[in-house]
Design a protein around this motif. Structure first.
Motif, short mmCIF file in Angstrom:
data_model
loop_
_atom_site.label_atom_id
_atom_site.label_comp_id
_atom_site.label_asym_id
_atom_site.label_seq_id
_atom_site.Cartn_x
_atom_site.Cartn_y
_atom_site.Cartn_z
N LEU A 108 9.77 5.37 2.01
CA LEU A 108 11.06 6.12 2.09
C LEU A 108 12.13 4.84 1.34
O LEU A 108 12.04 3.91 2.07
CB LEU A 108 11.56 6.16 3.64
N VAL A 109 12.73 5.46 0.46
CA VAL A 109 13.71 4.43 -0.32
C VAL A 109 14.89 4.96 -0.32
O VAL A 109 15.07 6.20 -0.68
CB VAL A 109 13.33 4.00 -1.46
N GLY A 110 16.30 4.26 -0.03
CA GLY A 110 17.56 4.68 0.34
C GLY A 110 18.07 4.92 -1.35
O GLY A 110 17.63 4.56 -2.17
N ASN A 111 19.13 5.64 -1.25
CA ASN A 111 20.00 5.94 -2.52
C ASN A 111 21.39 5.76 -2.12
O ASN A 111 22.25 6.43 -1.53
CB ASN A 111 19.82 7.16 -2.62
N PRO A 112 22.11 4.44 -2.61
CA PRO A 112 23.67 4.12 -2.23
C PRO A 112 24.50 5.14 -3.07
O PRO A 112 25.76 4.98 -2.66
CB PRO A 112 23.51 2.54 -2.94
N ASP A 113 24.10 6.03 -4.05
CA ASP A 113 24.91 6.76 -4.40
C ASP A 113 25.37 8.24 -3.94
O ASP A 113 25.86 8.98 -4.25
CB ASP A 113 24.45 6.95 -5.97
N GLN A 131 10.09 13.96 -3.30
CA GLN A 131 8.96 13.16 -3.49
C GLN A 131 8.85 12.97 -4.88
O GLN A 131 9.02 13.80 -5.80
CB GLN A 131 7.72 13.56 -3.01
N ASN A 132 8.98 11.51 -5.61
CA ASN A 132 8.89 11.46 -6.85
C ASN A 132 7.45 11.39 -7.33
O ASN A 132 6.32 11.47 -6.54
CB ASN A 132 9.69 10.12 -7.37
N ALA A 133 7.49 10.87 -8.56
CA ALA A 133 5.91 10.64 -9.11
C ALA A 133 4.80 9.62 -8.41
O ALA A 133 3.75 9.82 -8.38
CB ALA A 133 5.87 10.41 -10.57
N GLN A 134 5.61 8.55 -7.74
CA GLN A 134 4.92 7.62 -7.04
C GLN A 134 4.50 8.20 -5.48
O GLN A 134 4.34 7.30 -4.89
CB GLN A 134 5.64 6.36 -7.15
N ARG A 135 4.93 9.16 -5.28
CA ARG A 135 4.71 9.70 -3.96
C ARG A 135 5.73 9.09 -3.23
O ARG A 135 5.49 8.92 -1.84
CB ARG A 135 3.35 9.79 -3.50
N THR A 136 6.76 8.52 -3.41
CA THR A 136 7.84 7.82 -2.63
C THR A 136 9.12 8.92 -2.49
O THR A 136 9.35 9.55 -3.37
CB THR A 136 8.69 6.61 -3.35
N LEU A 137 9.44 8.78 -1.18
CA LEU A 137 10.45 9.86 -0.86
C LEU A 137 11.76 9.32 -1.14
O LEU A 137 12.20 8.16 -0.69
CB LEU A 137 10.42 10.21 0.45
N VAL A 138 12.74 9.77 -1.79
CA VAL A 138 13.99 9.29 -2.12
C VAL A 138 15.13 10.56 -1.69
O VAL A 138 14.91 11.53 -2.25
CB VAL A 138 14.09 9.00 -3.61
N TYR A 171 20.81 2.70 2.23
CA TYR A 171 20.13 1.34 2.10
C TYR A 171 18.70 1.23 2.38
O TYR A 171 18.12 0.08 2.61
CB TYR A 171 20.87 0.19 2.68
N GLY A 172 18.09 2.08 3.38
CA GLY A 172 16.86 2.00 3.59
C GLY A 172 15.43 1.80 2.76
O GLY A 172 15.60 2.00 1.46
N ASP A 173 14.69 1.07 3.23
CA ASP A 173 13.34 0.50 2.58
C ASP A 173 12.29 0.56 3.48
O ASP A 173 12.31 -0.35 3.95
CB ASP A 173 13.68 -0.47 1.56
N ARG A 174 11.56 1.78 3.43
CA ARG A 174 10.37 1.78 4.31
C ARG A 174 9.15 2.30 3.83
O ARG A 174 8.20 2.90 4.25
CB ARG A 174 10.76 2.75 5.65
N GLY A 175 8.97 1.65 2.74
CA GLY A 175 7.67 1.66 1.83
C GLY A 175 7.73 2.99 1.08
O GLY A 175 8.14 3.08 -0.19
N GLU A 197 0.93 -1.37 -0.02
CA GLU A 197 0.03 0.01 0.07
C GLU A 197 0.82 1.25 -0.03
O GLU A 197 0.46 2.55 -0.43
CB GLU A 197 -0.96 -0.01 1.22
N LEU A 198 1.97 1.29 0.42
CA LEU A 198 2.74 2.19 0.60
C LEU A 198 3.86 2.86 -0.67
O LEU A 198 4.65 3.44 -0.71
CB LEU A 198 3.92 2.23 1.82
N GLY A 199 3.70 1.88 -1.70
CA GLY A 199 4.44 1.76 -2.90
C GLY A 199 5.40 0.83 -2.93
O GLY A 199 5.74 0.13 -1.97
N GLY A 200 5.95 0.53 -4.13
CA GLY A 200 6.88 -0.49 -4.57
C GLY A 200 6.33 -1.71 -4.55
O GLY A 200 5.19 -1.82 -4.71
N ALA A 201 7.14 -2.76 -4.23
CA ALA A 201 6.65 -4.10 -4.27
C ALA A 201 6.08 -4.51 -2.70
O ALA A 201 5.83 -5.89 -2.68
CB ALA A 201 7.88 -5.04 -4.59
N GLY A 202 6.13 -3.65 -1.74
CA GLY A 202 5.65 -4.36 -0.64
C GLY A 202 6.77 -4.56 0.27
O GLY A 202 7.83 -5.08 -0.04
N ALA A 203 6.56 -4.63 1.59
CA ALA A 203 7.64 -4.93 2.61
C ALA A 203 7.01 -5.79 3.69
O ALA A 203 5.80 -5.25 4.25
CB ALA A 203 8.60 -3.94 2.98
N TRP A 204 7.75 -6.55 4.26
CA TRP A 204 7.32 -7.16 5.46
C TRP A 204 8.82 -7.66 6.20
O TRP A 204 9.38 -8.51 5.92
CB TRP A 204 6.56 -8.45 5.48
#
Length: 678
Positions: free
Chosen positions: A456-461, A503-510, A450-454, A313-320
């Motif tokens: 919030l997605v990390g950027n290794p660069d 915030q990108n077009a998918q409303r995910t923060l990077v 390296y984070g991935d919280r739905g 529901e938070l975007g991406g492929a889901g997380a557990w």
């Protein structure tokens, strides 16, 4: 020799004539009442520009949280996920959340900028005062943060015990209790303090749902916030043994928090949840002998976050998954007067951090990303003409060494040398002028990489960010029948490789590096009080931010989430402690949420009213607070962001990542202090 004096500092964000600061309690306590005597170790105490001491007292509404107290400090911008008890973070002078280091009794909750601290995890019940450093920080803190420092100082053991029960709109309820004691068993000074806080809220409030099309009104509807419930339990205990010459302290604070993650407007959720467990354990040894003093802190910070978004529901492929962060730290401090005109203060620190993710569908933990951070800071304090002029040059050195899984993808060890300078002039008549400047540095933390919280997605660069910054302030305080003060400060900061969550077009923060950015602004704070009868405070902050990246689509544009202006006002009238009626006003300008300035959050003006009644000190105090009196849930914005003078549409008032703010909120609070503790 100990001198006692009153100095003008900020209280609740605005100047009052005295502050709650004691040399003995600088790391672990302060009085509850404003106007207490200031005790410092020298006749002139050179603090950094805009070093604000905020005593947490009864001057603001009883339902206020830590975020509200910080929001009243000029230059501080607080953003929330919506409603009381929700996630909130603080920005100082246009900084990012991670650029602000949050301390609890001098121990970092986000060491070296690792993560952004949720202010909702720090209930007011355990807080005696807030020390806010918006410029250069002293060497004893041992940091060179870009955005400043907020030190949350716990209440002293001698503070009156207190029990508070509150409830109100949207199924919100709170119960807190705190108290302490002082004794001398066997002739040895011993004191202890404890606080417990319980919070629960359903968070179901109406809002304007634009269905993700903010500039098209045909599909707008009114919706009820879902999956916004939260429950939190926190406790803190502190024991100190010994006197000024030698003292040992043990502190432990734990927070357990369960909450739904309701998602932004246009993408609400029904099932996504987050469970957070945080524990901070501290062992401290301090000593003082003659003109010298020192201390040693050993601490461990554990943070566990369990994210359940199996429905994506938070975007991406889901997380557990469960994210586990450990930080082990050791800090040493020392200070002393070498001559009547020269003193030295320094600290050394070493921390080891580890971040590990475990996918809960497999139960197999991934390799841990780890890093070492070592450093030290030294200040020399030169004084002349009996303290009329004080000059404090200093330097901070920081080094970062990645290890474990982080070493496989990160660059080699990095670090920085960060010089700084403070100059203070005290000509008398209640006037103090201070100027500071220096360099600050922060590497990207493990979550940013390296984070991935739905959402919030990390950027290794990411690259480390650094800054050169300076400020200048003038303060005045005094008065007899009417007590007041004024402070004006200006600042400038140039940041290289600034890291900002966009915030990108998918409303995910990077998180991304902006290349370079410039911020400058001014702050004015003023207050006037007739003790026991009336109090007025006003704080205004203006900030100009400019993106200096080479990208022509972004260069010259304002930075995301940096308001051009913010105003905070408090007016209270009453009859001593028996009756008080207050009005608060908080206004901020609209802010862009993306790098190219096409998405904007609307400006907001929020009013609050509070009534507090306590017939006698033996009776409980009853307070009724109304937040957002005007029930403001929408604002008018241009229908075309490229045509600011064109037609307008209604847009929901939002905060972090498009989360809507609630409308009018009523809270009723009853506080009681046992008669023997008044």
């Amino acid at each position: 020799m100990v001198h006692r004096l009153a100095i003008p500092v900020l209280s609740g964000g605005l100047l009052v004539p005295t502050a709650v600061v004691r040399a003995q309690d600088a790391a672990s306590g302060g009085d509850d009442a404003a106007g207490a005597e200031v005790v410092v170790q020298t006749a002139r105490d050179p603090r950094p520009t805009a070093a604000t001491v905020v005593p947490v007292d009864a001057s603001r509404p009883a339902s206020d949280e830590l975020a509200d107290w910080l929001e009243a400090v000029p230059g501080a911008s607080v953003r929330r996920l919506g409603g009381l008890g929700t996630w909130s973070g603080v920005s100082l002078r246009g900084s990012s959340f991670r650029q602000v280091t949050i301390l609890l009794d001098g121990v970092p909750l986000n060491p070296d900028g690792i993560d952004a601290v949720d202010l909702a995890e720090l209930p007011v019940a355990l807080v005696g005062a807030l020390h806010v450093y918006r410029g250069r920080v002293p060497a004893r803190i041992g940091l060179a943060p870009i955005g400043g420092v907020v030190d949350v100082v716990t209440r002293p053991a001698a503070a009156p015990a207190r029990v508070t029960v509150g409830g109100g709109s949207y199924g919100t309820g709170r119960l807190s209790a705190s108290g302490g004691g002082v004794g001398t068993p066997g002739g040895v000074p011993v004191d202890g303090f404890g606080a417990v806080d319980l919070l629960a809220a359903r968070g179901r409030y109406p809002y304007l749902d634009d269905h993700g099309t903010p500039y098209v009104t045909a599909d707008d509807t009114t919706a009820l916030r879902r999956n916004a419930d939260r429950a939190q339990a926190s406790a803190l205990g502190r024991v100190r043994v010994g006197g000024d010459d030698l003292q040992g302290t043990l502190l432990d604070g734990v927070v357990v928090r369960d909450e739904g993650l309701p998602g932004p407007i246009g993408a609400p959720t029904a099932h996504a949840t987050l469970r957070t467990v945080r524990n901070l354990a501290v062992a401290r040894l301090g000593w003082q002998r003659g003109a010298g003093a020192g201390g040693l802190d050993l601490w461990h910070l554990l943070r566990s976050e369990r994210l359940d978004d199996r429905d994506a529901e938070l975007g991406g492929a889901g997380a557990w998954q469960r994210d586990l962060t450990h930080t082990l730290g050791l800090t040493a401090r020392a200070s002393g007067a070498m001559t009547p005109w020269l003193a030295i203060e320094g600290s050394a620190r070493a921390t080891f951090g580890s971040f590990q993710r475990t996918p809960l569908d497999t139960g197999v933990a991934e390799d841990a990303a780890q890093r070492w951070v070592v450093g030290g800071a030294v200040d020399l304090r030169f004084s002349a003409w009996r303290g009329l002029l004080v000059v404090v040059p200093g330097v901070d050195v920081t080094g970062i060494v990645p290890s474990g899984a982080a070493a496989d993808v990160a660059d080699a060890a990095t670090g920085a040398v960060n010089p700084g300078l403070t100059v203070q002039v005290d000509p008398g008549a209640g006037v103090t002028l201070t100027a500071t400047g220096g360099r600050a540095f922060r590497p990207p933390d493990l979550t940013e990489l390296y984070g991935d919280r739905g959402a919030l997605v990390g950027n290794p660069d990411l690259r480390p960010e650094s800054a050169w910054q300076g400020d200048l302030s003038v303060r005045w305080g005094g008065g007899d029948v009417v007590v007041g003060g004024v402070e004006a400060a200006g600042f400038a900061r140039r940041v290289a490789d600034r890291i900002t969550w966009v915030q990108n077009a998918q409303r995910t923060l990077v998180p991304v590096n902006f290349g370079a950015a410039f911020l400058a602004g001014g702050e004015v704070a003023a207050s006037a009080e007739v003790p026991g009868w009336a109090l007025a405070r006003l704080g205004v902050a203006l900030t100009r931010s400019v993106n200096l990246t080479d990208d022509p689509a972004q260069r010259g544009l304002p930075l995301p989430f940096v308001p051009v202006f913010a105003i905070d006002h408090l007016l209270a009238v009453g009859w001593g402690d028996r009756l008080r009626l207050g009005w608060t006003l908080h206004a901020t300008a609209g802010v862009p949420t993306d790098a190219v300035g096409l998405r904007w959050q609307a400006p907001r003006v929020l009013h609050g009213l509070t009534l507090r009644v306590q017939p006698t000190r033996r009776w409980p105090a009853l307070a009724v607070d109304v937040r957002n009196v005007g029930n403001a849930r929408t604002a008018s914005v241009p229908a075309d962001p490229l045509r600011p003078d064109g037609p307008t549409v209604r847009q929901p008032l939002t905060d972090v990542t498009g989360y809507p703010l609630p409308g009018a909120t009523v809270m009723v609070t009853v506080s009681w202090t046992p008669p023997g503790d008044t």
